[in-house]
Design a protein around this motif. Structure first.
Motif, short mmCIF file in Angstrom:
data_model
loop_
_atom_site.label_atom_id
_atom_site.label_comp_id
_atom_site.label_asym_id
_atom_site.label_seq_id
_atom_site.Cartn_x
_atom_site.Cartn_y
_atom_site.Cartn_z
N LEU A 211 0.78 -1.26 0.03
CA LEU A 211 -0.23 -0.13 -0.07
C LEU A 211 0.91 1.19 -0.14
O LEU A 211 0.10 2.36 -0.08
N THR A 212 2.14 1.17 -0.05
CA THR A 212 2.93 2.54 0.05
C THR A 212 3.11 2.68 -1.50
O THR A 212 3.44 1.76 -2.24
N VAL A 213 3.30 4.26 -1.69
CA VAL A 213 3.53 4.47 -2.93
C VAL A 213 5.05 3.91 -3.66
O VAL A 213 5.19 3.73 -4.75
N GLU A 214 6.05 3.75 -2.53
CA GLU A 214 7.40 3.49 -2.94
C GLU A 214 7.24 2.11 -3.54
O GLU A 214 7.57 1.81 -4.54
N ASN A 215 6.48 1.18 -2.87
CA ASN A 215 6.63 -0.31 -3.22
C ASN A 215 5.77 -0.14 -4.54
O ASN A 215 5.97 -0.99 -5.27
N SER A 216 4.54 0.51 -4.80
CA SER A 216 3.77 0.51 -5.79
C SER A 216 4.65 0.87 -7.42
O SER A 216 4.60 0.25 -8.08
N VAL A 217 5.48 1.90 -6.94
CA VAL A 217 6.28 2.41 -8.31
C VAL A 217 7.38 1.17 -8.59
O VAL A 217 7.79 0.85 -9.45
N ASN A 218 8.01 0.78 -7.49
CA ASN A 218 9.12 -0.15 -7.26
C ASN A 218 8.78 -1.55 -8.24
O ASN A 218 9.43 -2.06 -8.80
#
Ligand code: ARG
Length: 458
Positions: A427-434
């Motif tokens: 649910l974190t944006v960093e995880n999303s883009v990575n």
């Protein structure tokens, strides 16, 4: 009195209105250097083929340089009675060198002359557009490289869609301007054939060497059909359509900069050098350059439309309608180059506000797709079911006034009992883009790979 260039059969000179509608010198004087280069090449060729003497060619070629320097120094008196740049230059040449000047127009017409001049002018502008695009692309690459992993919201319908990276967004424009660059190069290669020597429309009975003038003027070859050579304005139309598509790209980017620099977004800060103030509201810093770039597509595409309409339905070969090509192209070229330079300057100077971008990236349930993907990958739900479950969780978060990561595990499990703690990792944006590692995706590694590829190209 009748015209000194073509007045042989005329008893009376033109009406003032006739002169006003006919004359192009007010604008085609911008092609003086091209006209003189074309005439110098033509004179050298006429001597090499024995059509005129070496000494006449010598006098013509030197005299033309004198005329050129008079024009460049602002000493030249342009005359409306002499209609256009071609006759203005030739008439002055006659004053400077006398009788040999009258031999310059052998085996040539103003029809192939103007096509040659205009092609040379447009070719220079293709080159200027290439430089402008390269500079803009380099400025975008610098932004992309610096912010390859800065998260921001990606939009569809200007509604929060999925997180992307700043670098990815910049690189989207690199792709667009890269295609513009490729269109510029294609069109330039296609147009580089010399009309000179097509004469009025049928060619000439003089033993001219069109290969020689083509080479002297940097053309790849002479145009192969004399009727086409004097009638073709495709090169101008391709210039304008290429400019129009590029102007659309500039306009879309400009629009984003206008939105992004607003107090409501604060995604970017434009430099003082590319902003203006308000005469009444002291707090204002306006993105005028971006707005004007956004507007330029109007006149550039207008020029494209105008010349299309001028050319449609013209029978072969030359018709005076074609004199209307130049003002459109001149205006479009000036504004295209200005827009490219202004955009490059803005991009170089602007600061992306990393914190605002990141804060916005997480709002608006931007990782909802990641949650649905997790339900598919970990719980084995069909995507349509996962979509529905996620939609219910979004509705719950919305009613609680929080974002998805702020829902408790109990909240989650009330919608689907099998959800585990592990879900928070996506649910974190960093995880999303990575996680968006597919080729061309927004993952920082992918963005860096594209930056590297482009840097090797430009
Ligand atoms: N000023 C003219 C133009 O721009 C030059 C060619 C004139 N040719 C002619 N046959 N009148 O098109």
């Amino acid at each position: 009195s009748s015209n000194q260039m073509w007045g042989g059969r005329f008893a009376a000179g033109p009406d003032a209105i006739m002169e006003a509608i006919n004359a192009s010198i007010g604008f085609d004087q911008r092609m003086a250097a091209q006209d003189i280069a074309g005439s110098r090449a033509h004179a050298a060729m006429l001597a090499a083929t024995g059509v005129i003497t070496d000494s006449d060619a010598q006098a013509i070629r030197e005299g033309l340089l004198t005329v050129l320097s008079e024009i460049q120094n602002g000493e030249f008196q342009f005359s409306t009675a002499l209609e256009d740049i071609h006759m203005n230059v030739e008439a002055r040449l006659k004053e400077v060198i006398g009788e040999p000047a009258g031999r310059l127009h052998t085996g040539r017409s103003r029809n192939d002359q103007v096509a040659t001049d205009f092609k040379l002018w447009v070719r220079d502008q293709f080159d200027a557009a290439e430089s402008g695009l390269l500079a803009l692309i380099r400025a975008l690459l610098a932004q992309a490289e610096a912010g390859a992993d800065w998260v921001m919201p990606g939009f569809t319908h200007l509604q929060t869609a999925q997180p992307v990276t700043w670098g990815h967004h910049m690189m989207a424009y690199v792709e667009m301007f890269g295609r513009d660059l490729s269109r510029v190069r294609d069109a330039r290669a296609r147009m580089n054939e010399s009309p000179l020597g097509a004469a009025a429309l049928a060619g000439t009975s003089f033993p001219i060497d069109r290969q020689m003038t083509a080479e002297a003027l940097g053309f790849d070859r002479p145009a192969a059909n004399s009727l086409d050579a004097v009638s073709d304005r495709d090169f101008a139309l391709e210039f304008l359509s290429t400019a129009s598509i590029c102007a659309v790209h500039l306009s879309r980017f400009a629009e984003e900069l206008v939105i992004w620099s607003s107090a409501q977004f604060r995604f970017v800060t434009l430099s003082d050098r590319f902003s203006t103030g308000s005469s009444i509201m002291p707090q204002k810093k306006n993105p005028d350059a971006a707005e004007l770039i956004r507007a330029k597509v109007g006149r550039i595409y207008g020029a494209n439309t105008a010349l299309m309409m001028v050319m449609k339905g013209l029978p072969l070969a030359y018709s005076k309608d074609m004199q209307e090509d130049k003002e459109q192209v001149f205006d479009a070229a000036d504004n295209w180059m200005l827009a490219l330079a202004a955009m490059e300057g803005m991009v170089k100077d602007m600061t992306a506000n990393r914190e605002s971008l990141a804060a916005a990236a997480g709002s608006g349930f931007s990782t909802a797709t990641d949650l649905a993907d997790w339900l598919v990958r970990v719980l084995g739900l069909p995507f349509r079911d996962a979509h529905h479950v996620t939609g219910s969780l979004v509705a719950m978060a919305e009613s609680k006034g929080c974002d998805l990561p702020d829902l408790t595990l109990e909240d989650m499990q009330s919608v689907h009992a099998d959800i585990t703690d592990n879900v928070y990792s996506v649910l974190t944006v960093e995880n999303s883009v990575n996680s968006r590692q597919s080729y061309g995706g927004t993952a920082p590694d992918q963005v860096r790979a594209q930056v590297k590829r482009w840097k090797a190209l430009v």
